[in-house]
Design a protein around this motif. Structure first.
Motif, PDB file in Angstrom:
ATOM      1  N   PRO A 176       1.023  -0.979  -0.613  1.00 35.94           N
ATOM      2  CA  PRO A 176       0.261  -0.294  -0.262  1.00 35.94           C
ATOM      3  C   PRO A 176       0.591   1.359  -0.073  1.00 35.94           C
ATOM      4  O   PRO A 176       0.642   1.702  -0.550  1.00 35.94           O
ATOM      5  CB  PRO A 176      -0.830  -0.371   1.420  1.00 35.94           C
ATOM      6  CG  PRO A 176       0.173  -1.353   2.387  1.00 35.94           C
ATOM      7  CD  PRO A 176       0.552  -1.964   1.335  1.00 35.94           C
ATOM      8  N   ILE A 177       2.209   1.311   0.233  1.00 32.35           N
ATOM      9  CA  ILE A 177       3.173   2.172   0.922  1.00 32.35           C
ATOM     10  C   ILE A 177       3.566   2.502  -0.648  1.00 32.35           C
ATOM     11  O   ILE A 177       3.552   3.956  -1.001  1.00 32.35           O
ATOM     12  CB  ILE A 177       4.261   2.074   1.314  1.00 32.35           C
ATOM     13  CG1 ILE A 177       3.472   2.017   3.159  1.00 32.35           C
ATOM     14  CG2 ILE A 177       4.772   3.578   1.141  1.00 32.35           C
ATOM     15  CD1 ILE A 177       3.881   2.081   4.173  1.00 32.35           C
ATOM     16  N   ARG A 178       3.763   1.727  -1.578  1.00 31.51           N
ATOM     17  CA  ARG A 178       4.132   1.435  -2.958  1.00 31.51           C
ATOM     18  C   ARG A 178       3.224   2.266  -3.749  1.00 31.51           C
ATOM     19  O   ARG A 178       3.335   3.262  -4.651  1.00 31.51           O
ATOM     20  CB  ARG A 178       4.256   0.786  -3.338  1.00 31.51           C
ATOM     21  CG  ARG A 178       5.950   0.566  -3.395  1.00 31.51           C
ATOM     22  CD  ARG A 178       7.291   0.965  -3.804  1.00 31.51           C
ATOM     23  NE  ARG A 178       7.338   0.692  -5.142  1.00 31.51           N
ATOM     24  CZ  ARG A 178       7.086   2.065  -6.526  1.00 31.51           C
ATOM     25  NH1 ARG A 178       7.236   3.302  -5.682  1.00 31.51           N
ATOM     26  NH2 ARG A 178       6.728   1.465  -7.356  1.00 31.51           N
ATOM     27  N   CYS A 179       1.830   2.670  -3.364  1.00 27.88           N
ATOM     28  CA  CYS A 179       0.359   2.302  -4.115  1.00 27.88           C
ATOM     29  C   CYS A 179       0.589   3.792  -3.723  1.00 27.88           C
ATOM     30  O   CYS A 179      -0.165   4.661  -4.576  1.00 27.88           O
ATOM     31  CB  CYS A 179      -1.359   1.693  -3.854  1.00 27.88           C
ATOM     32  SG  CYS A 179      -0.375   0.321  -4.401  1.00 27.88           S
ATOM     33  N   LEU A 180      -0.032   4.237  -2.411  1.00 33.20           N
ATOM     34  CA  LEU A 180      -0.103   5.314  -2.614  1.00 33.20           C
ATOM     35  C   LEU A 180       1.362   6.592  -3.151  1.00 33.20           C
ATOM     36  O   LEU A 180       1.566   7.937  -3.695  1.00 33.20           O
ATOM     37  CB  LEU A 180       0.358   5.605  -0.586  1.00 33.20           C
ATOM     38  CG  LEU A 180       0.436   7.105  -0.508  1.00 33.20           C
ATOM     39  CD1 LEU A 180      -1.432   7.536  -0.543  1.00 33.20           C
ATOM     40  CD2 LEU A 180       0.478   6.689   1.263  1.00 33.20           C
ATOM     41  N   GLN A 181       2.633   5.721  -2.843  1.00 28.06           N
ATOM     42  CA  GLN A 181       4.022   6.957  -3.352  1.00 28.06           C
ATOM     43  C   GLN A 181       3.512   6.997  -4.666  1.00 28.06           C
ATOM     44  O   GLN A 181       2.896   7.880  -5.666  1.00 28.06           O
ATOM     45  CB  GLN A 181       5.055   5.953  -3.325  1.00 28.06           C
ATOM     46  CG  GLN A 181       5.017   6.196  -2.038  1.00 28.06           C
ATOM     47  CD  GLN A 181       6.435   5.566  -2.129  1.00 28.06           C
ATOM     48  OE1 GLN A 181       7.104   4.533  -2.450  1.00 28.06           O
ATOM     49  NE2 GLN A 181       7.335   5.776  -1.033  1.00 28.06           N
ATOM     50  N   ARG A 182       3.201   6.079  -5.964  1.00 23.77           N
ATOM     51  CA  ARG A 182       2.266   5.805  -7.400  1.00 23.77           C
ATOM     52  C   ARG A 182       0.765   6.777  -7.500  1.00 23.77           C
ATOM     53  O   ARG A 182       1.046   7.012  -8.764  1.00 23.77           O
ATOM     54  CB  ARG A 182       2.298   4.375  -7.978  1.00 23.77           C
ATOM     55  CG  ARG A 182       3.345   3.718  -8.166  1.00 23.77           C
ATOM     56  CD  ARG A 182       4.096   3.282  -9.226  1.00 23.77           C
ATOM     57  NE  ARG A 182       3.458   3.897 -10.223  1.00 23.77           N
ATOM     58  CZ  ARG A 182       2.968   2.852 -10.868  1.00 23.77           C
ATOM     59  NH1 ARG A 182       2.800   0.733  -9.946  1.00 23.77           N
ATOM     60  NH2 ARG A 182       2.105   2.430 -12.137  1.00 23.77           N
ATOM     61  N   TYR A 183       0.476   7.004  -6.820  1.00 27.67           N
ATOM     62  CA  TYR A 183      -1.027   7.839  -6.883  1.00 27.67           C
ATOM     63  C   TYR A 183      -0.801   8.703  -7.739  1.00 27.67           C
ATOM     64  O   TYR A 183      -1.687   9.301  -8.885  1.00 27.67           O
ATOM     65  CB  TYR A 183      -1.592   7.980  -5.617  1.00 27.67           C
ATOM     66  CG  TYR A 183      -2.608   8.394  -5.432  1.00 27.67           C
ATOM     67  CD1 TYR A 183      -4.329   8.433  -6.464  1.00 27.67           C
ATOM     68  CD2 TYR A 183      -3.044   9.984  -5.181  1.00 27.67           C
ATOM     69  CE1 TYR A 183      -5.636   8.723  -7.033  1.00 27.67           C
ATOM     70  CE2 TYR A 183      -4.790  10.521  -5.330  1.00 27.67           C
ATOM     71  CZ  TYR A 183      -5.771  10.445  -5.827  1.00 27.67           C
ATOM     72  OH  TYR A 183      -6.448  11.040  -5.839  1.00 27.67           O
ATOM     73  N   PRO A 184      -0.222  10.172  -7.441  1.00 22.22           N
ATOM     74  CA  PRO A 184      -0.013  11.501  -8.227  1.00 22.22           C
ATOM     75  C   PRO A 184       0.481  10.902 -10.019  1.00 22.22           C
ATOM     76  O   PRO A 184       0.341  11.983 -10.472  1.00 22.22           O
ATOM     77  CB  PRO A 184       1.521  11.754  -7.906  1.00 22.22           C
ATOM     78  CG  PRO A 184       0.970  11.317  -6.656  1.00 22.22           C
ATOM     79  CD  PRO A 184       0.931   9.956  -5.868  1.00 22.22           C
ATOM     80  N   ASP A 185       1.244  10.031 -10.114  1.00 20.69           N
ATOM     81  CA  ASP A 185       1.222   9.482 -11.787  1.00 20.69           C
ATOM     82  C   ASP A 185      -0.028   9.494 -12.506  1.00 20.69           C
ATOM     83  O   ASP A 185       0.288   9.628 -13.931  1.00 20.69           O
ATOM     84  CB  ASP A 185       2.337   8.126 -11.597  1.00 20.69           C
ATOM     85  CG  ASP A 185       3.255   7.787 -10.980  1.00 20.69           C
ATOM     86  OD1 ASP A 185       3.558   8.527 -10.661  1.00 20.69           O
ATOM     87  OD2 ASP A 185       3.386   6.641 -11.336  1.00 20.69           O
ATOM     88  N   ILE A 186      -0.823   8.501 -12.127  1.00 17.09           N
ATOM     89  CA  ILE A 186      -2.061   9.472 -12.534  1.00 17.09           C
ATOM     90  C   ILE A 186      -2.717  10.209 -13.533  1.00 17.09           C
ATOM     91  O   ILE A 186      -3.095  10.669 -13.986  1.00 17.09           O
ATOM     92  CB  ILE A 186      -3.699   8.457 -11.359  1.00 17.09           C
ATOM     93  CG1 ILE A 186      -3.038   6.919 -11.230  1.00 17.09           C
ATOM     94  CG2 ILE A 186      -5.176   8.497 -12.144  1.00 17.09           C
ATOM     95  CD1 ILE A 186      -4.008   6.001 -10.456  1.00 17.09           C
ATOM     96  N   PHE A 187      -2.632  11.552 -12.275  1.00 18.08           N
ATOM     97  CA  PHE A 187      -2.898  12.816 -12.353  1.00 18.08           C
ATOM     98  C   PHE A 187      -1.768  13.668 -13.121  1.00 18.08           C
ATOM     99  O   PHE A 187      -2.133  14.061 -14.000  1.00 18.08           O
ATOM    100  CB  PHE A 187      -2.855  13.802 -11.298  1.00 18.08           C
ATOM    101  CG  PHE A 187      -3.996  13.257 -11.050  1.00 18.08           C
ATOM    102  CD1 PHE A 187      -5.108  14.550 -10.542  1.00 18.08           C
ATOM    103  CD2 PHE A 187      -3.954  11.947  -9.903  1.00 18.08           C
ATOM    104  CE1 PHE A 187      -6.629  13.863  -9.441  1.00 18.08           C
ATOM    105  CE2 PHE A 187      -5.943  11.874  -9.355  1.00 18.08           C
ATOM    106  CZ  PHE A 187      -6.594  12.846  -8.498  1.00 18.08           C
ATOM    107  N   ARG A 188      -1.090  13.222 -13.408  1.00 17.96           N
ATOM    108  CA  ARG A 188       0.870  13.622 -14.224  1.00 17.96           C
ATOM    109  C   ARG A 188       0.277  13.117 -16.015  1.00 17.96           C
ATOM    110  O   ARG A 188       0.614  13.812 -16.002  1.00 17.96           O
ATOM    111  CB  ARG A 188       1.863  12.317 -13.920  1.00 17.96           C
ATOM    112  CG  ARG A 188       3.126  13.320 -14.439  1.00 17.96           C
ATOM    113  CD  ARG A 188       4.577  12.760 -14.048  1.00 17.96           C
ATOM    114  NE  ARG A 188       5.643  13.814 -13.989  1.00 17.96           N
ATOM    115  CZ  ARG A 188       6.334  13.934 -15.493  1.00 17.96           C
ATOM    116  NH1 ARG A 188       5.869  13.207 -16.152  1.00 17.96           N
ATOM    117  NH2 ARG A 188       7.252  14.264 -15.456  1.00 17.96           N
ATOM    118  N   LYS A 189      -0.319  11.942 -15.545  1.00 19.87           N
ATOM    119  CA  LYS A 189      -0.451  11.115 -17.541  1.00 19.87           C
ATOM    120  C   LYS A 189      -1.326  12.563 -18.240  1.00 19.87           C
ATOM    121  O   LYS A 189      -1.241  12.753 -19.229  1.00 19.87           O
ATOM    122  CB  LYS A 189      -1.011  10.266 -17.130  1.00 19.87           C
ATOM    123  CG  LYS A 189      -0.193   8.967 -16.650  1.00 19.87           C
ATOM    124  CD  LYS A 189      -0.679   7.665 -16.870  1.00 19.87           C
ATOM    125  CE  LYS A 189       0.345   6.458 -16.587  1.00 19.87           C
ATOM    126  NZ  LYS A 189       0.293   5.401 -16.250  1.00 19.87           N
TER     127      LYS A 189
END
Length: 187
Positions: A77-90
């Motif tokens: 879950p910590i890695r998921c949280l860290q990756r979350y902003p990538d969705i908006f970056r796209k």
């Protein structure tokens, strides 16, 4: 009218709304983008409100699928949280576009009720997912999960808005790093 036409209309409407919001949706322009007559759009979407609600609903459904896919691919879950902003970056990577529902949320007072419902659902989907991830990570107490999830969602959406206004994706990256630095997006 085929389902392919409906999908092409939704894709064109999504692209337009990410750049110009609900107010930018225009049947004549969408028809030109898709290569059909404007009257043909009415076959699938009798009104602009119907189109706006359908494109916002598809957007949050797609976002929910991406979030669930991320959890399936990355069980940490910590890695998921860290990756979350990538969705908006796209979205920024796609011709400096914004999250469709964030853009429409800024127009909330002028949206038909059906569109408002779908736009608010997007925020609810994100906050619910973030709450689940925060809870699984044990980063905050269960009582604090929803408040932290809202803060993360607002911060990431805000970073996207600021970066878009400057046409500067590096600014988005810097803001996200600052959120990580203060512990908002974990360490």
């Amino acid at each position: 009218m085929s389902s392919n036409s409906r999908e092409a209309i939704l894709a064109a409407a999504r692209k337009t709304a990410q750049a110009h919001g609900y107010g930018g949706l225009n049947f004549r322009d969408l028809a030109a983008d898709v290569g059909i007559k404007a009257a043909s759009i009415h076959y699938h979407f009798p009104s602009k409100a119907d189109l706006g609600a359908a494109v916002a609903k598809r957007y949050w459904e797609d976002a929910a699928a991406v979030l669930e896919s991320m959890l399936a691919e990355i069980p940490d879950p910590i890695r998921c949280l860290q990756r979350y902003p990538d969705i908006f970056r796209k979205a920024l990577e796609n011709d400096n576009r914004m999250c469709l529902c964030s853009f429409m949320a800024a127009e909330l007072d002028d949206l038909p009720d059906a569109v408002k419902t779908e736009v608010l659902t997007f925020a609810d989907v994100n906050v619910t997912w973030l709450s689940r991830v925060l809870s699984a990570a044990g980063l905050v107490s269960s009582e604090e999960c929803k408040a932290r999830a809202r803060a993360i969602f607002a911060a990431v959406a805000g970073a996207q808005l600021v970066a878009r206004s400057r046409s500067d994706i590096a600014l988005y990256d810097a803001l996200i790093e600052s959120y990580r630095g203060i512990g908002l997006l974990s360490t």
